[in-house]
Structures are given as structure tokens and as C-alpha cells.
Design a protein around this motif. Structure first.
Motif, PDB file in Angstrom:
ATOM      1  N   LEU A  59       0.878  -1.223  -0.056  1.00  0.00           N
ATOM      2  CA  LEU A  59      -0.240  -0.118  -0.108  1.00  0.00           C
ATOM      3  C   LEU A  59       0.702   1.398  -0.093  1.00  0.00           C
ATOM      4  O   LEU A  59       0.460   2.121  -0.802  1.00  0.00           O
ATOM      5  CB  LEU A  59      -0.933   0.078   1.349  1.00  0.00           C
ATOM      6  N   GLU A  62       2.501   1.514  -3.374  1.00  0.00           N
ATOM      7  CA  GLU A  62       1.958   1.515  -4.759  1.00  0.00           C
ATOM      8  C   GLU A  62       0.714   2.716  -4.877  1.00  0.00           C
ATOM      9  O   GLU A  62       0.585   3.297  -5.776  1.00  0.00           O
ATOM     10  CB  GLU A  62       1.014   0.210  -5.045  1.00  0.00           C
ATOM     11  N   GLU A  63       0.207   2.940  -3.538  1.00  0.00           N
ATOM     12  CA  GLU A  63      -0.794   3.903  -3.457  1.00  0.00           C
ATOM     13  C   GLU A  63      -0.107   5.468  -2.976  1.00  0.00           C
ATOM     14  O   GLU A  63      -0.525   6.480  -3.299  1.00  0.00           O
ATOM     15  CB  GLU A  63      -1.713   3.735  -2.536  1.00  0.00           C
ATOM     16  N   VAL A 141      -6.922   7.909   2.996  1.00  0.00           N
ATOM     17  CA  VAL A 141      -6.932   6.489   2.629  1.00  0.00           C
ATOM     18  C   VAL A 141      -7.360   5.714   4.030  1.00  0.00           C
ATOM     19  O   VAL A 141      -6.889   6.001   5.185  1.00  0.00           O
ATOM     20  CB  VAL A 141      -5.532   5.817   2.604  1.00  0.00           C
ATOM     21  N   TYR A 150      -4.461  -5.177  -1.108  1.00  0.00           N
ATOM     22  CA  TYR A 150      -3.036  -5.506  -1.444  1.00  0.00           C
ATOM     23  C   TYR A 150      -2.391  -6.858  -1.351  1.00  0.00           C
ATOM     24  O   TYR A 150      -2.958  -7.653  -0.700  1.00  0.00           O
ATOM     25  CB  TYR A 150      -1.958  -4.328  -0.894  1.00  0.00           C
TER      26      TYR A 150
END
Length: 256
Positions: A59, A62-63, A141, A150
């Protein structure tokens, strides 16, 4: 067998990645157990702990584009989820800062601030929470919901740079990634009952115990206070969890 005696005991981990690999040498053994007032109990084996950290690392990368040079502020109490986020932050090669550092790139908190933050992650602390238990600011988030989407194993992460800062806000000043193993060294492979401590001290004990091949029974402040005052309850917990060492801290000093 204790972690020190096990034939699968790893060599001393040199960084967060090595610490996580060590968890999988004895994947079914409990490594983090959490107790909170009201009867909440959570147990994470080595495999489950590694799985949670892997999802959280994915997370972050990637985010939130976390990596070397990214500052992740961790505004959470001593808690099993705090350990996950700290290990995941280090696994990305980012810098962990304590509290609501306004200069941080990412703020991970259970209590979102009124002022906006560039990247905000809201963590739900209750064990069974599957979504945030507070109102989410726009763009935040929801960690409880997002982490589970994920992968169970870590995907691509940027290489850790040993000279980059891993931790700020400690009595030792800034700790670079290349010195994390020295910073958390000295712990024993005990089954340690641990109460709340100042954030950096608590994390040092948690990481050091895991790195040494030990495991922890973590308790919140209310549970630590109950156990300090109830020797019979403390003995029952010691026997049921096979605790070999204790550090419940001292009761807070009352203000005059």
C-alpha cells in the motif's frame, strides 16, 4: 525451545527485510499477541505478521509512492498495528517520524487532524474493524479497508539506501537504515510481556525482540495498569502465554 535454541534461528537481521525473512523460519509460532482492556485479544504468528507487513508495504509503495526520502509520520499509540506500520515503512526504505510532523509526506493516524495533509492514512485500532471508525477527510486512505486489497507478498519496492534516515525522534537522534540493526540490538529471545513506553523506546523493544528470535505479548495502558495491580491475573497470563520476561512499566505519576 526458545528462539535462541531453535535450529531455525536466523542470523542477526541487518535490516527490516532480514527481520521479516526471519519471521518465516518458524512461521506458525506466535510472534505478536495483543491484549486490551475489555477482553480484546489478537495473535499474529510469524507468517501472519509477515503477511500484514507485506500488504501494508505494498500500500505504501503502490498508493503513496513511499521510498527512500519519503517521510512517514506515525501518530499511533503503542499497539500491534503500530508495529506493522513501522516495519512496513522501513521495508520501503522510507523515514519513520513520530507524531503529526507537518513536514511529513504521509501521516498515519487514528485521529485525523482538522488541517489537511498531503497524504493521510486513517488507521482503525479495534481488532475487528474493517473500515475507519471516524469520519474520513476527503482524499484520506482508509487503512482498514485498503490494506486488505493488496498482495500477500511484497511486490516491487525501491532498494533501501543504507545512508538514508530510517528513524527520527529518538534519544539517539537520527538513525540511518544502515544502523537500524545496531539501534535495536541487545534484546533477548524472550516471550516478553510489554506495556506502553515512549514510542521510540517501545518500538526499539518490539523490533529488537523480534530480531532476536523472540516474541511479544503487548498490552495497552489500561491492561498494563490492571496487571500491575493484580498479581494473580498477571500470573495467569504469564502461565497461559508462556511469558518468560516482563516489562509493564510504572504507573503514570499523578499531577499535583
Amino acid at each position: 525451545m526458545t528462539g535462541a535454541d531453535s535450529p531455525n534461528s536466523p542470523a542477526a537481521p541487518v535490516d527490516a527485510a532480514a527481520l521479516l525473512r526471519g519471521l518465516l523460519l518458524d512461521p506458525g509460532r506466535p510472534r505478536l499477541t495483543w491484549y486490551a482492556a475489555g477482553g480484546e485479544r489478537v495473535e499474529l504468528s510469524g507468517a501472519v505478521l509477515d503477511n500484514w507487513v507485506s500488504k501494508t508495504t505494498n500500500l505504501l509503495v503502490e498508493e503513496l509512492d513511499a521510498g527512500p526520502g519519503t517521510v512517514v509520520a506515525l501518530d499511533l499509540p503503542p499497539h500491534w498495528r503500530t508495529a506493522l506500520w513501522a516495519l512496513a515503512t522501513w521495508r520501503t526504505g522510507a523515514t519513520l517520524a513520530w507524531g503529526t510532523d507537518p513536514a511529513a509526506d504521509v501521516l498515519v493516524t487514528a485521529a485525523p487532524p482538522a488541517a489537511a495533509h498531503a497524504q493521510l492514512v486513517v488507521v482503525a485500532l479495534p481488532a475487528l474493524a474493517r473500515r475507519a471508525v471516524v469520519d474520513l477527510p476527503a482524499g484520506a486512505v482508509d487503512a482498514a479497508a485498503a490494506v486488505m486489497t493488496y498482495g500477500d507478498t511484497i511486490g516491487w519496492v525501491p532498494p533501501t539506501e543504507p545512508h538514508r534516515t530510517a528513524l527520527v525522534g529518538t534519544a539517539d537522534g537520527q538513525v540511518p537504515h544502515g544502523e537500524l540493526a545496531r539501534w535495536w540490538s541487545g534484546a533477548r529471545p524472550e516471550r516478553l510481556l510489554l506495556g506502553p513506553q515512549p514510542s521510540a523506546d517501545w518500538l526499539r523493544t518490539v523490533a529488537g525482540t523480534l530480531a532476536a528470535g523472540g516474541s511479544l505479548v503487548l498490552v495497552d495502558a489500561d491492561e498494563a495498569g490492571r496487571l500491575r495491580g493484580d498479581g494473580d491475573a498477571r500470573e495467569r497470563l504469564t502461565q497461559s502465554e508462556r511469558i518468560t520476561a516482563q516489562d509493564l512499566g510504572t504507573a503514570p505519576t499523578a499531577r499535583a
